[in-house]
Scaffold this motif. Structure first.
Motif, short mmCIF file in Angstrom:
data_model
loop_
_atom_site.label_atom_id
_atom_site.label_comp_id
_atom_site.label_asym_id
_atom_site.label_seq_id
_atom_site.Cartn_x
_atom_site.Cartn_y
_atom_site.Cartn_z
N GLU A 171 0.82 -1.21 0.00
CA GLU A 171 0.00 0.00 0.00
C GLU A 171 0.86 1.28 0.00
O GLU A 171 0.54 2.27 -0.64
N ARG A 172 1.96 1.23 0.71
CA ARG A 172 2.79 2.43 0.84
C ARG A 172 3.37 2.86 -0.52
O ARG A 172 3.41 4.04 -0.85
N GLU A 173 3.77 1.86 -1.32
CA GLU A 173 4.32 2.20 -2.63
C GLU A 173 3.23 2.49 -3.64
O GLU A 173 3.45 3.17 -4.63
N LEU A 174 2.07 1.94 -3.35
CA LEU A 174 0.95 2.14 -4.27
C LEU A 174 0.39 3.55 -4.13
O LEU A 174 -0.10 4.14 -5.09
N ARG A 175 0.49 4.10 -2.93
CA ARG A 175 -0.19 5.36 -2.65
C ARG A 175 0.18 6.48 -3.61
O ARG A 175 -0.70 7.15 -4.14
N PRO A 176 1.48 6.71 -3.89
CA PRO A 176 1.78 7.79 -4.86
C PRO A 176 1.18 7.52 -6.24
O PRO A 176 0.82 8.47 -6.94
N LEU A 177 1.03 6.23 -6.60
CA LEU A 177 0.48 5.92 -7.92
C LEU A 177 -1.00 6.21 -7.99
O LEU A 177 -1.57 6.35 -9.06
#
Ligand SMILES: Nc1ncnc2c1ncn2[C@@H]1O[C@H](COP(=O)(O)OP(=O)(O)OP(=O)(O)O)[C@@H](O)[C@H]1O
Ligand SMILES: Nc1ncnc2c1ncn2[C@@H]1O[C@H](COP(=O)(O)OP(=O)(O)OP(=O)(O)O)[C@@H](O)[C@H]1O
Ligand code: SF4
Ligand code: SF4
Ligand SMILES: [Mg+2]
Ligand SMILES: [Mg+2]
Lengths: 447, 332, 368
Positions: free
Chosen positions: A94-100
């Motif tokens: 989720e943490r890396e997905l958030r900026p996307l």
């Protein structure tokens, strides 16, 4: 169709699968039955090109919403890949997905339920700015919110920002939801039936707004719907989904003018027209969308397909359906008489290419066979009978052997992609061979 | 100050709900005032048995000196009732605050996170819930009595433990249904961190059901406190005045025709419980839209001018004869 | 209102109806249902919502009437008003004659006895109306037991299976629970439950809105068979004009609590007379749509609807008279009636009344 996912398309989806595990009921577990999985999306591949509108059309339960939710990472993919501008996004934490998420947004079907009832419209639109730390300060945030509101036609913004969702009409709510989606400046917008809960006269307004937003903001849409009429007007390309798979995908004009897949053709025939001169009787696919926990063998559409033939995947469950359909049409006494001749049908529920229809208690296998023979005599043209390779009494009942099923391949036909044996010379040849031989048709599984 | 949105309807109520709410509030406010100003209002201390060196009479009937009489221990009944309301309000406020502070967050986490955390918490809470509540309170009070003593705090904690499972269950179940709402999923899709989702999207909508339960539980807590005192597991008579204890002491009096020692503490319990219940029901009515709508009166439709309607029972126009029908039915 | 079980005795020529069990036929040529000047208002605490405000229409035996209009125009209220199934904050006035018997003012009990065997109702959301704890067989047994207690077990089973079969539900699934069926099947079971009592009038409130095209088409086919085989009258409430064109004999167009146009479906759709009907038809998106059209603005608040013609703030053809005087209903040829000043009557329009109305800009804030 096998494009390099790293360059061209904005979103490249390959063999995407999303299965929901279903916890079997307590009784099922007691009986040792395994908990199944709903294969809501089961091997979907497509490219979303920059600036296009791709429609995903299908009946209820075909997996359209699940597809959208998987693309956004709202449910984990079971398999396959999704590349956003070349970057793999399935399985990201989720943490890396958030900026996307700034690039990929979604609008849900029910505008009322998609807005937090305890939050003003202004706060709802300001929130995503806060999540991503976009606005410099409260003033900037307010300006951006006002701009988004006015862009979707909720002007003057000051009049709407302090209202709560319950104070707005359905159309206004959907406008607010659109404002919330565009405030982050996304590239791709997944719109899951954005107008199906709205009134006919409001639909046109929202669609017009979506077209304007697309032009202004250079958006790319994945438009999910079960309404072929709005899809025709709105989409550049259409993907037809059935039971977790895309069975046909191609340019909108071609899908409507020359549908290649029998399912597409059925969907088109089912649309009512508000035109008194065109009320032709429609012929509809029979029955219902089958259970996605254990989809039909071969072609998933075969139980309902008017053009199904030998190798489309005929199996035991089709026999049960056929019997039951016949019985719904029978008079009570006739049904009672015939029902006695055959035993319990539960043995037919396990998908198999060989099935035995048990004789009823006190009746012979010949009598059970007689029921099938009568059915065949009554409707010899039913596609089911093409699938039957052999029909024999076996001591305890009537044994039915079907032709070996083939799974439809992904074929390229006139610029569209179709999964149907009708367009597959190999499958047609196999069918001819099967029809010609009395015995088992040995057909190589195409790779 | 801006009123939180979910409480706004409270200020717009009409009819029955308003009446419930206002009368309940009046009762509760009355006791709160008694509690706060007990030192000023009560003529004597809660355990005072003498004034100016003169011991009060035993079991004196109500008189000018002692408006509600005195008890077998020579304490003034009126003073004990007033001081008792202070104890009751203190315990109830503490118990409600404690159980909210523990039950609500646990319910939120359990409901939103789900999985193993949820199952473990549900197991514990269900076990607590299944326990007879009075027994549970007694056990807690007993356990705490040796270390903390038998004061207001102990009673509040004992009652807290009883009510935590209730908040937990209500909040958890509500969270589970809210969690599936599209707006929560929309918040995730917009990139909201999990904590924000819980706080701004889930909590705000779940909290609505809490005020009504909290007030109803407050009513219940009064009874539990009194029961504890009555059974001798509550607040020690040396610590504070407590109605349940007074009732217990009054049992023997009743046979001797001494009614005032039992009547007044009993009345106080009944009144305060009723007050909280009325407020709770009122809030429930106000916050529950289905009940709210039912309270609205149907309108009166004025009779239409004669020309607008066909004469009563007129021969219905034959089908197809539209001209006739149109002119007959509609405005000329 | 009238005596239970009979119409006002003073009226000669009126048939005397008996109890709901044995309905008497209306007089010759009398429609199954005749609604005259029906009003249904909701109390709000302030001024009432005039959700249905003076509506008249008829449904004959075996006839399907479509009721269309935007959201919030009072369609559901009208459907429920006919059946007396209104919430407590509503009042109904006017006349609802079912086989000659006025239903307005009947007691709840009498209405309940009528509902089911005489007038059936199909709601939109099927799952909430089927009890998840009981099998389909239980549902049918219960329904028949209440309304036709004289029916034996065997007969009950037979009737139920027969009705289900007509809906395409096989007899082998009779003992299953609601959750074992798909949404489309549940909706068909609901219809079967309404039909097993053989009502002569059926009110279907958006029976297909939640369903997709194919299930929708299947259900419409079933409803069409019904009226052919059983002479059932049907009021079909929907906002999908395509369905009306396909399934209905006549159509009534409702705007802001009133029926503004009514007539034979084909005719209304090929030659819509009311500007609102025209706008609705234009805004429908069909396979042949090439451009988007819509009606500017939104339906009015029914607490305080616009004066005179309620459509005038949104009407592209509005005239001076439209703001001043209530439109008068006129009959066009071929069983089509319309309430709009464009169709006269000429002599009722005051001088300069036909001047185009200066249209105030519709504030975007009022847009839907
Ligand atoms: N959370 C879930 N758990 C288990 N099964 C699910 C879940 N969500 C959806 N399904 C199942 O997955 C399949 C596809 O559902 P999905 O909602 O994606 O379909 P859809 O095409 O969007 O249908 P609709 O038009 O009704 O919205 C259905 O069989 C559905 O029952
Ligand atoms: N119980 C109620 N109390 C007060 N107002 C009501 C109530 N029910 C409906 N209304 C109002 O009456 C009007 C008509 O509502 P109704 O549901 O009949 O419209 P409709 O044409 O069926 O709309 P839709 O297409 O959305 O179902 C609306 O303005 C609605 O807000
Ligand atoms: S493969 Fe084609 S013809 Fe065969 S069942 Fe499927 S859709 Fe029909
Ligand atoms: S009466 Fe006037 S305003 Fe109303 S619909 Fe007709 S033309 Fe338009
Ligand atoms: Mg969906
Ligand atoms: Mg409605």
């Amino acid at each position: 169709m096998v494009a390099d996912p790293t360059t061209d398309p904005l979103l490249a989806v390959r063999d995407l699968r999303t299965h929901y595990s279903v916890r079997g009921s307590f009784i099922d577990r007691l009986r040792g039955r395994e908990a199944g999985a709903v294969a809501a999306v089961d091997g979907v591949s497509f490219d979303l090109r920059r600036g296009e509108v791709l429609g995903v059309v299908g009946e209820s339960g075909s997996g359209k919403t699940t597809l959208g939710r998987t693309l956004l990472g709202l449910v984990p993919a079971t398999g396959g890949s999704v590349h956003l501008r070349g970057r793999e996004i399935t399985g990201l934490p989720e943490r890396e997905l958030r900026p996307l998420r700034r690039r990929l947004q979604i609008v849900f079907q029910d505008p009322h339920a998609s807005l937090n009832p305890a939050m003003t419209i202004g706060a709802a639109i300001a929130d995503p700015l806060r999540f991503h730390g976009i606005a410099a300060d409260a003033g900037d945030r307010k300006r951006r919110v006002a701009a988004a509101l006015e862009r979707v036609g909720l002007a003057p913004a000051s009049q709407f920002a302090d209202k709560y969702p319950t104070d707005l009409s359905g159309g206004q709510k959907q406008r607010a939801v659109l404002a919330r989606a565009i405030v982050l400046g996304p590239e791709v917008l997944v719109a899951d039936e954005p107008v199906s809960m709205l009134d006919m006269s409001v639909r046109a307004k929202i669609l017009e707004l979506m077209i304007a937003l697309k032009e202004e903001l250079d958006l790319t849409y994945l438009y999910i719907t079960h309404d072929l009429a709005t899809a025709k007007f709105f989409c550049d390309r259409i993907a037809i989904m059935y039971l977790g798979r895309i069975v046909e995908i191609g340019p909108a004009s071609q899908i409507y003018d020359d549908p290649k897949h029998p399912y597409t053709a059925s969907l088109l025939r089912a649309i009512p027209e508000p035109d008194p001169t065109r009320s032709v009787p429609r012929d509809l696919p029979r029955g219902e969308v089958p259970d996605a926990v254990s989809p039909p063998l071969g072609c998933r559409f075969h139980p309902r397909c008017p053009r199904a033939f030998e190798v489309c995947g005929w199996e035991s469950r089709d026999l049960r359906t056929l019997l039951e359909t016949r019985w719904t049409r029978m008079a009570e006494e006739e049904y009672e008489r015939e029902r006695e001749l055959v035993g319990e049908l539960d043995s037919l529920d396990e998908p198999a290419v060989e099935a035995s229809l048990p004789a009823g208690p006190g009746h012979t296998d010949e009598e059970a066979l007689g029921v099938l023979e009568a059915m065949r005599a009554e409707a010899p043209d039913d596609p089911f009978w093409k699938g039957v390779a052999e029909l024999q009494p076996d001591g305890s009942g009537a044994r039915v052997r079907f032709h070996e099923p083939l799974v439809p391949r992904d074929l390229e036909v006139d610029g569209a992609r179709v999964e149907c044996h009708l367009h597959d010379p190999e499958a047609l040849a196999a069918a001819r061979a099967a029809a010609a031989s009395d015995g088992p048709a040995v057909v190589a599984e195409p790779t | 100050m801006r009123v939180p949105r979910f409480l706004q309807p409270v200020f717009e109520v009409r009819g029955m709900a308003r009446w419930l709410l206002l009368s309940g509030l009046a009762v509760v406010v009355f006791f709160v005032v008694l509690a706060i100003f007990a030192p000023l209002i009560a003529p004597y201390g809660f355990d005072q048995v003498s004034a100016d060196g003169v011991r009060f009479p035993k079991q004196a009937s109500p008189s000018g000196e002692h408006l509600l009489g005195t008890t077998v221990q020579s304490t003034d009944v009126l003073s004990r009732v007033i001081w008792g309301s202070r104890t009751a309000i203190e315990v109830v406020v503490l118990a409600v605050v404690f159980s909210l502070a523990i039950g609500v967050p646990l319910g939120l986490i359990s409901g939103y996170v789900g999985g193993r955390v949820d199952r473990a918490l549900v197991l514990v809470m269900d076990a607590l819930f299944a326990f007879p509540y009075l027994l549970l309170a007694i056990v807690i009070a007993f356990l705490l009595s040796s270390s903390v003593g038998q004061g207001v705090f102990t009673a509040a904690v004992a009652i807290t433990v009883v009510y935590i499972p209730q908040y937990f269950r209500v909040v958890r179940n509500h969270v589970i249904s809210v969690r599936e709402e599209p707006y929560v999923e929309a918040a995730r899709a917009l990139g909201a961190p999990r904590r924000t989702v819980i706080r701004r999207y889930v909590f705000h909508n779940v909290i609505q059901s809490v005020p009504a339960i909290a007030t109803l539980n407050a009513a219940d807590a009064i009874l539990t406190l009194a029961a504890l005192g009555f059974l001798g597991y509550g607040i020690q008579p040396t610590e504070a005045a407590e109605w349940g204890y007074d009732l217990q002491r009054a049992i023997d009096d009743a046979g001797a025709g001494i009614w005032w020692t039992g009547l007044f503490p009993g009345l106080a319990i009944v009144l305060l419980v009723t007050g909280f219940t009325l407020v709770g029901e009122g809030i429930n009515d106000v916050l529950n839209p289905l009940i709210r709508q039912r309270a609205v009166e149907p309108p009166v439709i004025p009779a239409q001018p004669d020309s607008e309607l066909p004469p009563p029972g007129a021969e219905p126009p034959p089908r197809g004869a539209t001209e006739a029908r149109a002119t007959e039915v509609h405005r000329e | 209102m009238s005596e239970p079980g009979g119409s006002p005795p003073s009226e000669p020529g009126e048939p005397v109806t008996s109890g709901p069990g044995e309905p008497a036929e209306g007089g010759p040529g009398e429609p199954l249902l005749a609604v005259r000047g029906l009003r249904v208002w909701y109390g709000t605490g302030g001024d009432p919502v005039r959700a249905v405000d003076g509506v008249s229409f008829e449904i004959g035996a075996g006839e399907t009437v479509g009721l269309v209009g935007e959201s919030g125009c009072g369609k559901s209220t009208l459907g429920r008003g006919v059946l007396g199934l209104l919430p407590d904050n509503a009042t109904a006035a006017g006349e609802v004659r079912y086989r000659g018997r006025d239903l307005v003012g009947l007691s709840r009990r009498e209405l309940r006895d009528l509902r089911g065997p005489e007038i059936g109702l199909i709601f939109q959301e099927p799952m909430t109306r089927l009890d998840p704890l009981h099998t389909i067989a239980d549902h049918f047994r219960e329904t028949l037991r209440i309304h036709e207690p004289e029916l034996g077990d065997e007969e009950t089973r037979k009737r139920s299976l027969e009705t289900l079969a007509r809906m395409g539900i096989p007899p082998t699934r009779f003992r299953q629970y609601p959750h074992e069926f798909s949404g489309g099947m549940r909706q068909r079971i609901m219809i079967a439950l309404a039909l097993v009592l053989r009502p002569s009038l059926l009110i279907a409130d958006e029976p297909t809105t939640a369903l997709d095209v194919i299930v929708e088409a299947q259900i419409l086919q079933i409803l069409a068979d019904l009226r052919e085989n059983f002479d059932t009258g049907l009021l079909l409430i929907t906002h999908n004009l395509g369905i009306v064109a396909e399934a209905c004999d006549r159509v009534a167009v409702m705007y802001a609590g009133q029926i503004v146009e009514e007539g034979e479906a084909r005719r209304v759709f090929s030659e819509p007379a009311h500007p609102y009907t025209r706008a609705l038809l234009r805004s429908t998106i069909s396979l042949r749509t090439t451009g988007l059209h819509y009606i500017a603005g939104a339906p009015p608040n029914l607490i305080d609807p616009p004066p005179a013609c309620r459509f005038h703030p949104r009407c592209p053809d509005a005239m001076a008279v439209c703001r001043e005087r209530d439109p008068i209903e006129v009959s066009l040829a071929a069983d089509q009636r319309v309430s709009c000043w464009l169709h006269g009557p000429e002599d009722e329009i005051p001088p300069q009344g036909a001047e185009p109305l200066e249209r105030t800009e519709i504030a975007i804030a009022e847009e839907a």
